[in-house]
Design a protein around this motif. Structure first.
Motif, short mmCIF file in Angstrom:
data_model
loop_
_atom_site.label_atom_id
_atom_site.label_comp_id
_atom_site.label_asym_id
_atom_site.label_seq_id
_atom_site.Cartn_x
_atom_site.Cartn_y
_atom_site.Cartn_z
N GLN A 246 -3.78 3.32 -4.73
CA GLN A 246 -2.94 3.09 -3.90
C GLN A 246 -1.92 4.01 -3.04
O GLN A 246 -1.69 3.88 -1.70
CB GLN A 246 -1.87 1.62 -4.77
CG GLN A 246 -2.89 0.54 -5.09
CD GLN A 246 -2.83 -0.43 -4.22
OE1 GLN A 246 -2.61 -0.36 -2.79
NE2 GLN A 246 -3.87 -0.85 -4.15
N GLU A 247 -1.75 5.25 -3.51
CA GLU A 247 -0.91 6.17 -3.52
C GLU A 247 -1.35 7.19 -3.13
O GLU A 247 -1.07 7.10 -1.57
CB GLU A 247 -0.83 6.92 -4.47
CG GLU A 247 -0.39 8.47 -4.62
CD GLU A 247 0.87 8.80 -3.66
OE1 GLU A 247 1.51 9.82 -3.46
OE2 GLU A 247 1.56 7.52 -3.71
N GLY A 248 -3.65 6.84 -2.73
CA GLY A 248 -4.10 7.77 -1.96
C GLY A 248 -4.15 7.28 -0.46
O GLY A 248 -3.99 7.49 0.59
N ARG A 249 -4.28 5.45 -0.34
CA ARG A 249 -4.73 5.17 0.64
C ARG A 249 -2.69 4.92 1.20
O ARG A 249 -3.17 5.17 2.87
CB ARG A 249 -4.31 3.56 0.31
CG ARG A 249 -4.48 2.80 1.52
CD ARG A 249 -4.84 1.44 1.47
NE ARG A 249 -4.79 0.13 2.38
CZ ARG A 249 -4.96 -1.16 2.27
NH1 ARG A 249 -5.09 -1.20 0.60
NH2 ARG A 249 -5.07 -1.82 3.40
N THR A 250 -1.50 4.70 0.48
CA THR A 250 -0.37 5.41 1.35
C THR A 250 -0.43 6.40 1.73
O THR A 250 -0.08 6.85 2.92
CB THR A 250 0.65 4.99 0.26
OG1 THR A 250 0.26 3.97 -0.63
CG2 THR A 250 2.13 4.68 1.23
N ALA A 251 -1.04 7.24 1.44
CA ALA A 251 -0.09 9.17 1.84
C ALA A 251 -1.68 9.33 2.57
O ALA A 251 -1.31 9.83 3.31
CB ALA A 251 -0.82 9.89 0.81
N ARG A 252 -2.45 8.68 2.76
CA ARG A 252 -3.59 8.75 3.98
C ARG A 252 -3.05 8.54 4.86
O ARG A 252 -3.05 8.90 6.24
CB ARG A 252 -5.30 8.99 4.08
CG ARG A 252 -5.79 8.39 4.70
CD ARG A 252 -6.68 7.38 4.44
NE ARG A 252 -7.85 7.40 5.93
CZ ARG A 252 -8.71 9.01 5.81
NH1 ARG A 252 -8.24 9.62 5.25
NH2 ARG A 252 -9.73 8.95 6.91
N ALA A 253 -2.31 7.13 5.23
CA ALA A 253 -2.03 6.16 5.79
C ALA A 253 -0.47 7.13 6.77
O ALA A 253 0.23 6.96 7.69
CB ALA A 253 -1.30 4.56 6.00
N GLU A 254 0.24 7.83 5.68
CA GLU A 254 1.58 8.48 6.00
C GLU A 254 1.38 10.22 6.10
O GLU A 254 2.11 10.65 6.50
CB GLU A 254 2.81 8.31 4.68
CG GLU A 254 3.04 7.02 4.31
CD GLU A 254 3.93 6.68 3.50
OE1 GLU A 254 4.14 8.02 2.39
OE2 GLU A 254 4.37 5.83 3.15
#
Length: 240
Positions: free
Chosen positions: A223-231
């Motif tokens: 989830q952190e990887g997905r969020t970081a990519r979006a941000e």
């Protein structure tokens, strides 16, 4: 530990970092220490101009040396985080064994690999040979074991025994980058690549690895990887 990287350094420069029983036991202790401090990656290297010149011939024929050596090799190989051997000079005999116990090898210009057991009437265990074939292929394994060839850094790199070429600082830099990656994914990838190089029970290996695979996909880190990519930022993985 710095930047999530644990450093294990052989420190017998007067013996070119040859392995005796005490050093093997110290290696086992060092692997426990990097586990305890939560290292995300480990660099294994030697002090002075040698990585490891092999077994200390003052002890290689004594009771207990083989047990101490293989305990040390397996302690390195069984670490859950990636281990990078910074091969800063000759890695002969037990030195090559130690280098291939690591997951990755970076060879300095002065690095030399060799397994001259047939010149000495010695032998390495089947695990070492299996690991060597897995890492560098059957041709390289035969060259080292049957012709007692010594491979310099460019040749080792060309044959896959060394993954990359560079000095200690380069190895620490690569390890620091690895330490930013998702720990669960790295642990799973390590388990899988180790398992699939072995001939025995491939179906069993798949079954055993499935739980680790699912854990990666169920983790907070994904989830952190997905969020970081979006941000559009670097992810901050926790291993959870």
């Amino acid at each position: 530990m710095e930047d999530g990287v644990g450093l294990i350094e052989l420190d017998r420069p007067e013996r070119r970092n040859a392995l005796d029983i005490a050093t093997c036991r110290a290696l086992v202790d060092a692997t426990e220490q990097v586990r305890t401090v939560g290292a995300r990656a480990v660099v294994l290297t030697g002090s002075g101009t040698s990585f490891c010149s092999g077994a200390d011939f003052g002890e290689v024929y004594t009771d207990g040396f083989r047990d101490a050596l293989y305990a040390a090799l397996h302690a390195v190989a069984d670490l859950p985080m990636p281990v990078l051997a910074a091969v800063n000079g000759p890695a002969i005999g037990a030195g090559t064994q130690l280098a291939i116990a690591a997951d990755l090898r970076m060879a300095a210009p002065t690095a030399v690999f060799g397994l001259p057991t047939a010149r000495l009437g010695l032998a390495v265990d089947p695990w070492t040979i299996q690991r060597l074939v897995q890492v560098a292929g059957g041709g390289t394994a035969r060259s080292l074991l049957l012709a007692c060839a010594q491979l310099d850094a460019p040749t080792a790199h060309a044959r896959g025994l060394a993954d990359s070429l560079g000095e200690r600082a380069d190895a620490l830099g690569l390890a620091a980058d690895i330490a930013t990656m998702a720990p669960l994914t790295l642990a799973y990838n390590k388990s899988a690549t180790n398992a699939f190089g072995r001939a025995e029970d491939p179906d069993g290996a798949v079954a055993a690895l499935t739980a680790e695979f699912e854990r990666c996909w169920d983790s907070q880190d994904i989830q952190e990887g997905r969020t970081a990519r979006a941000e559009k930022r670097s992810p901050q993985f926790t291993g959870q």
